[in-house]
Scaffold this motif. Structure first.
Motif, mmCIF file in Angstrom:
data_model
loop_
_atom_site.group_PDB
_atom_site.id
_atom_site.type_symbol
_atom_site.label_atom_id
_atom_site.label_comp_id
_atom_site.label_asym_id
_atom_site.label_seq_id
_atom_site.Cartn_x
_atom_site.Cartn_y
_atom_site.Cartn_z
ATOM 1 N N GLU A 166 1.097 -1.335 0.147
ATOM 2 C CA GLU A 166 -0.132 -0.218 -0.074
ATOM 3 C C GLU A 166 0.374 1.400 -0.211
ATOM 4 O O GLU A 166 1.193 2.345 -0.708
ATOM 5 N N ARG A 167 2.043 1.360 0.931
ATOM 6 C CA ARG A 167 3.000 1.997 0.704
ATOM 7 C C ARG A 167 3.654 3.105 -0.028
ATOM 8 O O ARG A 167 3.907 3.789 -1.250
ATOM 9 N N THR A 168 3.683 1.587 -0.756
ATOM 10 C CA THR A 168 5.040 1.573 -2.453
ATOM 11 C C THR A 168 3.769 2.077 -3.942
ATOM 12 O O THR A 168 3.724 3.151 -4.422
ATOM 13 N N ALA A 169 2.011 1.421 -3.539
ATOM 14 C CA ALA A 169 1.173 2.343 -4.198
ATOM 15 C C ALA A 169 1.067 3.966 -4.071
ATOM 16 O O ALA A 169 0.904 3.893 -5.025
ATOM 17 N N ARG A 170 0.851 3.826 -2.946
ATOM 18 C CA ARG A 170 0.660 5.338 -2.407
ATOM 19 C C ARG A 170 1.689 6.290 -2.640
ATOM 20 O O ARG A 170 1.638 7.308 -3.646
ATOM 21 N N GLY A 171 3.329 5.796 -3.100
ATOM 22 C CA GLY A 171 4.432 6.475 -3.414
ATOM 23 C C GLY A 171 4.707 7.039 -4.772
ATOM 24 O O GLY A 171 4.555 7.813 -5.572
ATOM 25 N N LYS A 172 3.334 5.462 -5.563
ATOM 26 C CA LYS A 172 3.787 6.165 -7.088
ATOM 27 C C LYS A 172 2.662 6.791 -7.831
ATOM 28 O O LYS A 172 2.995 7.672 -8.852
ATOM 29 N N LYS A 173 1.633 6.885 -6.394
ATOM 30 C CA LYS A 173 0.262 7.944 -7.010
ATOM 31 C C LYS A 173 1.070 9.328 -6.916
ATOM 32 O O LYS A 173 0.204 10.128 -7.666
#
Length: 188
Positions: free
Chosen positions: A180-187
């Motif tokens: 989830e943190r990785t996905a938020r960082g990419k956004k």
């Protein structure tokens, strides 16, 4: 769920009580008939009333019917002498053996599954606490209580596999948080 378990426990308790009552009446009737046959063959006067006394006495487990038959032996001794009284006394032992080894297991069987020691202690405690009424009511109360308790008691099934470690439980959650943190960082 709790209501269903209570209903099942109550139904099992009623089934046990009805089975105990039915079995006790059947055994008492057979005891009374056997006592009447014995007393009539020996020629003891008042055979029918003594047989009714045995029938009533049989409602007190373990000691009721033998005590009533001892009264019949005393009547036989007073009316007919020692030989008929001895025959009645031996008949008491025979009827007791038939009741204890044939009738109780066959008739009561699985209706009221109480160990004989529990029955003896229950009758003793009932007699001490409540007299004659306590002796009569002790076994049905104990049987129903045990049946209801057994139905309500919840036993957890045994574990078939070893328990997981804390890391095995937490690791998937940590991986999900990292994704989830990785996905938020990419956004961003």
């Amino acid at each position: 769920m709790a209501r269903l378990r209570m209903h099942e426990a109550a139904a099992a308790g009623w089934y046990t009580f009805a089975g105990d009552a039915r079995g006790t009446v059947i055994i008492a009737l057979i005891d009374g008939v056997l006592a009447y046959i014995l007393l009539a063959i020996v020629g003891v006067p008042l055979a029918a009333p003594l047989a009714v006394l045995v029938f009533i006495g049989a409602f007190i487990p373990i000691v009721g019917a033998p005590l009533a038959m001892i009264i019949a032996a005393v009547v036989a001794l007073a009316a007919n002498g020692p030989v008929p009284a001895l025959i009645v006394t031996l008949g008491i032992a025979g009827i007791g053996q038939v009741e204890g080894h044939v009738l109780q297991p066959l008739v009561m069987g699985k209706q009221v599954s109480l160990h004989p020691v529990v029955v003896a202690l229950g009758v003793t405690a009932g007699t001490i606490l409540g007299g004659l009424l306590g002796a009569v009511l002790a076994i049905p109360v104990i049987a129903v209580t045990w049946t209801v308790f057994s139905k309500l008691r919840h036993v957890e099934p045994p574990l078939s596999a070893p328990l997981p470690s804390v890391q095995e439980i937490i690791a998937p959650e940590l991986e999900d948080e990292a994704e989830e943190r990785t996905a938020r960082g990419k956004k961003k």
